[in-house]
Design a protein around this motif. Structure first.
Motif, PDB file in Angstrom:
ATOM      1  N   UNK A  21      16.077 -40.446  25.126  1.00 10.57           N
ATOM      2  CA  UNK A  21      14.933 -40.826  24.309  1.00 10.57           C
ATOM      3  C   UNK A  21      14.735 -39.953  23.074  1.00 10.57           C
ATOM      4  N   UNK A  22      15.726 -39.129  22.707  1.00 13.47           N
ATOM      5  CA  UNK A  22      15.544 -38.257  21.555  1.00 13.47           C
ATOM      6  C   UNK A  22      15.158 -38.989  20.284  1.00 13.47           C
ATOM      7  N   UNK A  23      15.938 -39.987  19.835  1.00 10.03           N
ATOM      8  CA  UNK A  23      15.553 -40.716  18.626  1.00 10.03           C
ATOM      9  C   UNK A  23      14.191 -41.403  18.751  1.00 10.03           C
ATOM     10  N   UNK A  24      13.870 -41.923  19.931  1.00 12.30           N
ATOM     11  CA  UNK A  24      12.565 -42.571  20.118  1.00 12.30           C
ATOM     12  C   UNK A  24      11.440 -41.565  19.948  1.00 12.30           C
ATOM     13  N   UNK A  25      11.620 -40.338  20.429  1.00 17.48           N
ATOM     14  CA  UNK A  25      10.578 -39.331  20.292  1.00 17.48           C
ATOM     15  C   UNK A  25      10.417 -38.905  18.836  1.00 17.48           C
ATOM     16  N   UNK A  26      11.518 -38.858  18.101  1.00 22.51           N
ATOM     17  CA  UNK A  26      11.418 -38.549  16.676  1.00 22.51           C
ATOM     18  C   UNK A  26      10.625 -39.638  15.943  1.00 22.51           C
ATOM     19  N   UNK A  27      10.903 -40.897  16.274  1.00 18.29           N
ATOM     20  CA  UNK A  27      10.171 -41.999  15.643  1.00 18.29           C
ATOM     21  C   UNK A  27       8.690 -41.951  15.998  1.00 18.29           C
TER      22      UNK A  27
END
Length: 340
Positions: free
Chosen positions: A158-164
């Motif tokens: 979920x790294x990219x989702x958390x950045x978004x």
């Protein structure tokens, strides 16, 4: 402040502690270790109870808990504890052996581990963290077997989702604020997969990742001198293993992490056979997109939090905001060189 969730977590941790060690007198009173929107954590003796964020994907969390309990990852991830039967009237029937619900929030139980001492940065376990990451990444480095031991394949990391989500939180907290301009410009310069707008390229989706690596995600278990283990699998899954190196890489690039610490961390990861970067040479071709994304995420959260607290960003927060301005000023061809 004591809440119904905190009280119920304390009671559940108390029951679980007795289920592990049998009835004993003199149990310590439950202690709140964290109480935030993304998680409330209460300790009672040898057990920690965690209420995950409201709206958590229960099915995904169940699979991730199975990953943490997988014997093939023993010695890397802290394993959850089973929910004891008959844990109390406030506990909904268990969703899985390691997951139940309290007051509408998913709840898990864990053995207590000794966290990293924030007051002793010179003794921070950077090398140990690097070795754990290398072992985790190697365990899932094949696309046809992203987890050992036959565990179900977890959802993507979920790294990219958390950045978004961090960028969305900043926009909501500071609509139209010019202070967000360098952060948004750096965000727009990231490849779509790093903004959670497209699947990651195949070569960046081959590892089993933690998804939110920082020193707060390590504990010694058993306490106080056991081995270091990774905790918190809420964001774990297949993805780009470089993401797990991205936060220290971003801090190093911004000047917040001393070069000698960064090179110790990177060297330990390489020596342990970590697949996120090559065994030698310049690692930035692999690290750059994720490191830029973590820089944006950190700066966005800094602007959102400082707005909520009606203050200006502090010195460290401003360093990350300034780093976004430098990222945004990169020539397009240089930014694109490391974005695939």
């Amino acid at each position: 402040m004591t809440t119904a969730v905190v009280r119920a977590l304390g009671a559940l941790a108390h029951e679980a502690a007795h289920a592990r060690s049998g009835p004993r007198g003199g149990c310590p009173a439950p202690a709140v270790l964290a109480d935030r929107a993304d998680g409330t954590v209460v300790r009672c003796g040898s057990v920690v109870a965690k209420a995950h964020a409201a709206g958590t994907d229960i099915a995904a969390l169940s699979v991730r808990l199975g990953l943490a309990a997988d014997p093939g990852l023993a010695g890397i991830l802290l394993a959850p504890l089973p929910v004891p039967p008959g844990a109390g009237p406030e506990v909904t029937a268990a969703v899985s052996p390691f997951l139940t619900e309290l007051h509408g929030r998913p709840v898990t139980l864990w053995p207590y581990g000794e966290p990293v001492d924030p007051g002793d940065p010179d003794d921070a376990p950077w090398e140990e963290a690097a070795v754990l990451l290398a072992r985790l990444h190697r365990a899932g480095s094949r696309a046809d077997r992203p987890a050992p031991g036959g565990s179900p394949v977890p959802p993507p990391m979920r790294g990219p989702a958390k950045a978004a989500l961090a960028v969305a939180r900043m926009r909501a907290a500071r609509p139209g604020d010019p202070a967000t301009a360098p952060v948004l410009a750096a965000w727009r310069g990231l490849p779509p997969w790093a903004r959670d707008e497209a699947p990651a390229p195949e070569h960046r989706a081959q590892g089993l990742c933690h998804g939110d690596l920082h020193l707060g995600q390590l504990v010694r278990h058993p306490t106080p001198h056991g081995a270091w283990l990774l905790i918190d699998v809420d964001d774990a899954g297949p993805g780009d293993p470089a993401w797990d190196l991205a936060r220290p890489a971003a801090w190093y690039a911004a000047g917040l992490l001393p070069p000698e610490v960064w090179f110790r961390f990177l060297g330990a990861y390489r020596a342990a056979g970590g697949p996120a970067v090559g065994a030698d040479g310049d690692p930035w071709a692999e690290l750059d997109p994720a490191a830029r994304a973590l820089t944006v995420q950190t700066a966005a959260l800094a602007l959102a939090k400082s707005a909520a607290e009606r203050r200006v960003p502090d010195e460290v927060e401003q360093v990350m905001i300034d780093a976004c301005a430098r990222i945004a000023a990169l020539p397009p061809e240089l930014a694109a060189e490391h974005s695939s």
